[in-house]
Write an enzyme that holds these catalytic residues in place. Structure first.
Site, PDB file in Angstrom:
ATOM      1  N   ASP A   1     -42.097 107.670  16.047  1.00  0.00           N
ATOM      2  CA  ASP A   1     -42.594 107.682  14.666  1.00  0.00           C
ATOM      3  C   ASP A   1     -41.653 106.872  13.776  1.00  0.00           C
ATOM      4  OD1 ASP A   1     -44.143 108.333  12.491  1.00  0.00           O
ATOM      5  OD2 ASP A   1     -43.268 110.323  12.216  1.00  0.00           O
ATOM      6  N   GLU A   2     -42.185 106.315  12.685  1.00  0.00           N
ATOM      7  CA  GLU A   2     -41.397 105.568  11.687  1.00  0.00           C
ATOM      8  C   GLU A   2     -40.530 104.484  12.340  1.00  0.00           C
ATOM      9  OE1 GLU A   2     -42.073 105.928   8.702  1.00  0.00           O
ATOM     10  OE2 GLU A   2     -42.485 108.006   8.147  1.00  0.00           O
TER      11      GLU A   2
END
Length: 666
Positions: A239-240
Site C-alpha cells: 500500500d502507498e
C-alpha cells in the site's frame, strides 16, 4: 495408550462474495486479474484500500494459504483495519496472514532468521528516546565538546543518521544536501555513527531504522533465507507505494523473486514525502524494473464533486514526471472552487472566520471544515483571530503556533523586557545561551533578584564576578540582547526587537537544536511580520500568551456540541483525510510553492503535488485564498503575487470572488 490421529484437510472456502456488486469495473479488474507484477495507480478518493482488501479476500477464496500472502501498509492502524475487514468479508479468522508495516514485518523476519547474519532473536528494539540516550553516551565516550550551543543536538544527529540510512547515502552527502552548516564536522558525526553502530551490536539492540537496514542485509547476504522467503510469499501487496524509500523497494523486490506476484498500489500525484526519504522513482520506474508489468488505473473518485476534480486534473497536468490520470466523480458537478483575493493576511483571517460561521449556520459541524496551509507560520494571524473570537480549533499533527518551543524561546526575551522579574522567562532565555543550562540559569536569576534593583543592574559588573569562562560569554551575549531590545523607545518597535533577538544569535542556536530548523526560521520570520501590527509590547505579549494557553474550551454559539472544533493543518499532515469544506490559505508566490523549490524541477513538481493533495481533500467546497499584500520586515508592505499554481490554471476551473473595497469582511 493407543494414539488416534485426526487428519484435517485444509478447506478451500467457496467463493461467496459478489465482487461485481461491491466493486466498480476498475476495482474489479484489479481484484480478479492482478497476477504477476502489477502497478495500481489509485487516484485520490478512488477506493484503493477497498480494492486491496477485496484482492486479499479473492486470493484467500481461491485457496491461497494466508501464510503465503504478505500485505504491507504504512501504519499499524491501517494493517489492523485491513485484516479485520478481510475477516469480516469472509467471516473467518486468518492468523497466518502476514500483514503489517515494513518495520513490523522486518521485526518478525529478524526474530526468525536474524541468526544467519549474527543477530540474536532476543534483541531489544530501541525507541526514539533510547536511541537519543545512546547517542549522548557516544558523544561522552568520544570526549566531544557538546557544551557549545552551536554543536548539533543529539536529536539533530539522530535525524542526520536516520536520513542517511533510509536513503542509502553517506553522512557527508546528507550534510551537503540538508545540513550544510555542519559539513565541517562531518568526521565527528561519522565517528559518532560508527560508535553508535558498535554499541548497538554489543548490547544486542536494534533501533527503528535497523528493522529495515538489517532486514535488507539479511535477505541480501543469506541466499538460504532469501530462497525460503521468496518461495513462501506467493503474493506480495504493498500500500502507498509512492511513499516507500529505497530500502523498502529493494526488500519487496528480493522477496518477490520466486513467484513474481507483486502488486503495488499508490498515486505518484500524491508523493510528497521526499524530505523523509521517500523515493518517487520507486513508483515511476516500476514498469522498467518489472518487465511485463500490468498497469491498472483507479480513476473513479468517490470523495469530491467534479468541479473540484476538474481543477485538480488541470493542476497536476503541468507535472512532466508522472503517469497520466483523469479523475472523474460519481457526484454531481457541484459548486466550482472559489479564488478569493484579499487585502492582507488579517483580512484573510477575517474571511475564514466569516466563511466557517456561515457553513456552521448551514449545518456543517466545524469538524467537517479544514483550513490547510503549506507551512505552519501561515496560520499565525488566523490562530490569533480564532482565539479572539472564541472559536475552538485543533492543530492537526503538531502544536499551535504560539506553543512551539522556538516561538516561546524568542518571546522569553521580550517578557524579560516587559517584566524583569519573570523567573520562567529568565530561565528559558538564558538556557539558549552558550555555557548556560537550566540549573545555572536559575542561579543567575536568583543572584539578580537578591542583588539587583532593576534590569539596568545586570550591566553592573560588581554583581557578576562569580561567572567564569563560557558561562561569562553566554551571559555577555544575553546582556547585549537585553540592551538592544530595551533601548529607549524600542518597546514600540516590536518587529525590530524580535529581529535583534533572532539575528543576534538565536538563528544559529535554532540550527543546532532542531532538525527542521529551516521551517522554524520561517515561523520566526512570520512572528516578526506579525508583531509589526502592534505598537505596544504589553498587548502583544498578552495576545501571544493567550495563544499559548488557550485550550479550546469555548465554542461558537452555533456549534452542535462542546466537542466541535475547526481543524487547522499543514497539507503534509492532511494527506489521507477529507473534509466537506476545505479553505486553502496563503496562496502566495514564494510561500507556496516555497521559494527554494524553484531551484529544481524535481522540487517544484513535488510542491505541485502538495497543491494537488490539498485540493483533493475537499468534498463539496474548496476556497483558495490569496492575500494581495503582506508585511516583510526587510521591505515593509510588499505586493504578494498569487501562487504560480493559481496563475497557471485556466480561469474556467474556478470562480473569482471579489471583496468590495473599504468593506471589512467581518
Amino acid at each position: 495408550m493407543q494414539k488416534y490421529i485426526l487428519k484435517i484437510q485444509r478447506q478451500v472456502p467457496c467463493e461467496n462474495i459478489d465482487y461485481a456488486k461491491h466493486l466498480n469495473p476498475e476495482q474489479l479488474e484489479v481484484v480478479k486479474n492482478a497476477d504477476g507484477p502489477c502497478l495500481v495507480l489509485a487516484g485520490a478518493g478512488s477506493g484503493k484500500t477497498r480494492t486491496l482488501i477485496y484482492r486479499v479476500a479473492y486470493l484467500l477464496e481461491r485457496g491461497i494459504d494466508p501464510h503465503n500472502i504478505l500485505l504491507t501498509t504504512f501504519t499499524n492502524k491501517a494493517s489492523h483495519q485491513m485484516r479485520e475487514r478481510v475477516e469480516m468479508l469472509l467471516k473467518k479468522n486468518f492468523e497466518g496472514l502476514w500483514c503489517g508495516t515494513f518495520h513490523h514485518i522486518g521485526n518478525r523476519l529478524l526474530r526468525m532468521y536474524g541468526k544467519h547474519i549474527g543477530i540474536k532473536p532476543g534483541f531489544n528494539i530501541m525507541d526514539e528516546e533510547d536511541s537519543l540516550t545512546m547517542i549522548k553516551s557516544c558523544l561522552r565516550e568520544l570526549n566531544i565538546n557538546t557544551k557549545d550551543k552551536f554543536f548539533p543536538a543529539p536529536r539533530v544527529i539522530q535525524s542526520i543518521m536516520s536520513y542517511s540510512r533510509n536513503t542509502k547515502s553517506d553522512i557527508s552527502d546528507t550534510l551537503d544536501k540538508h545540513y550544510p552548516e555542519f559539513l565541517q564536522i562531518a568526521d565527528t558525526i561519522n565517528a559518532v555513527y560508527s560508535l553508535y553502530t558498535k554499541k548497538k551490536a554489543g548490547s544486542s539492540n536494534l533501533d527503528y531504522d535497523d528493522l529495515l537496514t538489517e532486514t535488507l542485509r539479511l535477505i541480501t547476504q543469506s541466499q538460504i533465507v532469501r530462497d525460503k522467503l521468496s518461495a513462501q510469499f506467493q503474493h506480495i501487496l504493498v500500500d502507498e507505494y509512492q511513499d516507500t524509500n529505497i530500502l523498502q523497494s529493494e526488500i519487496i523486490t528480493l522477496l518477490s523473486e520466486r513467484h513474481g506476484n507483486i502488486l503495488v498500489v499508490g498515486d505518484d500525484a500524491q508523493s510528497i514525502y521526499a524530505f523523509r526519504g521517500a523515493a518517487i522513482e520507486n513508483i515511476l520506474n516500476f514498469p522498467k524494473q518489472f518487465t511485463g508489468a500490468k498497469i491498472f488505473r483507479l480513476e473513479t473518485n468517490y470523495r469530491s464533486n467534479q468541479s473540484i476534480l476538474d481543477l485538480a486534473n488541470e493542476s497536476i497536468s503541468y507535472n512532466s514526471r508522472q503517469y497520466e490520470k483523469h479523475l472523474h466523480s460519481v457526484k454531481d458537478v457541484g459548486e466550482k472552487p472559489a479564488l478569493i483575493n484579499l487585502r492582507d493576511p488579517r483580512q484573510q483571517a477575517m474571511f475564514v472566520i466569516q466563511k466557517i460561521t456561515e457553513l456552521n449556520d448551514e449545518g456543517y459541524d466545524l469538524k467537517k471544515i479544514a483550513v490547510l496551509f503549506r507551512a505552519h507560520y501561515q496560520s499565525a494571524e488566523l490562530e490569533m483571530e480564532l482565539l479572539k473570537k472564541g472559536i475552538p480549533y485543533v492543530m492537526r499533527g503538531g502544536m499551535k503556533f504560539f506553543e512551539q518551543a522556538h516561538i516561546k524561546d524568542v518571546l522569553a526575551y521580550l517578557k524579560i523586557a516587559q517584566n524583569p522579574f519573570d523567573e520562567i522567562a529568565w530561565i528559558r532565555a538564558l538556557s539558549t545561551e552558550e555555557g548556560i543550562g537550566a540549573g545555572f540559569s536559575l542561579k543567575i536569576f536568583k543572584n539578580y533578584t537578591e542583588k539587583c534593583a532593576s534590569l539596568k543592574d545586570i550591566f553592573n559588573e560588581k554583581y557578576w564576578g562569580f561567572l567564569k569562562n563560557r558561562t561569562r560569554r553566554g551571559f555577555e551575549h544575553f546582556r547585549r540582547i537585553i540592551a538592544d531590545i530595551t533601548k529607549e523607545g524600542e518597546s514600540g518597535n516590536l518587529d525590530r526587537m524580535l529581529e535583534s533577538i533572532i539575528k543576534g544569535g538565536y538563528e544559529k542556536y535554532c540550527a543546532s537544536r532542531f532538525d527542521n530548523y529551516k521551517d522554524r526560521l520561517d515561523d520566526l520570520k512570520e512572528l516578526v511580520n506579525f508583531a509589526h501590527t502592534y505598537n505596544d509590547l504589553k498587548k502583544f505579549l498578552a495576545d501571544t500568551s493567550l495563544g499559548e494557553t488557550f485550550k479550546g474550551e469555548t465554542v461558537l454559539n452555533t456549534a452542535k456540541d462542546a466537542g466541535d472544533y475547526l481543524v487547522l493543518s499543514t497539507i503534509h499532515q492532511a494527506k489521507g483525510l477529507e473534509w466537506d469544506a476545505v479553505i486553502l490559505i496563503g496562496l502566495i508566490d514564494n510561500q507556496f510553492p516555497h521559494a527554494k523549490s524553484k531551484e529544481s524541477l524535481r522540487h517544484m513538481e513535488e510542491e505541485r503535488r502538495l497543491f494537488y493533495v490539498a485540493i483533493t481533500r475537499a468534498k463539496d467546497y474548496l476556497y483558495m485564498l490569496h492575500p494581495m499584500t503582506r508585511y516583510d520586515y526587510n521591505y515593509g508592505i510588499v505586493i504578494a503575487r498569487p501562487s504560480m499554481f493559481i496563475e497557471e490554471l485556466p480561469e474556467n476551473v474556478y470562480t473569482k470572488w471579489e471583496i468590495e473595497e473599504g468593506v471589512e469582511v467581518l
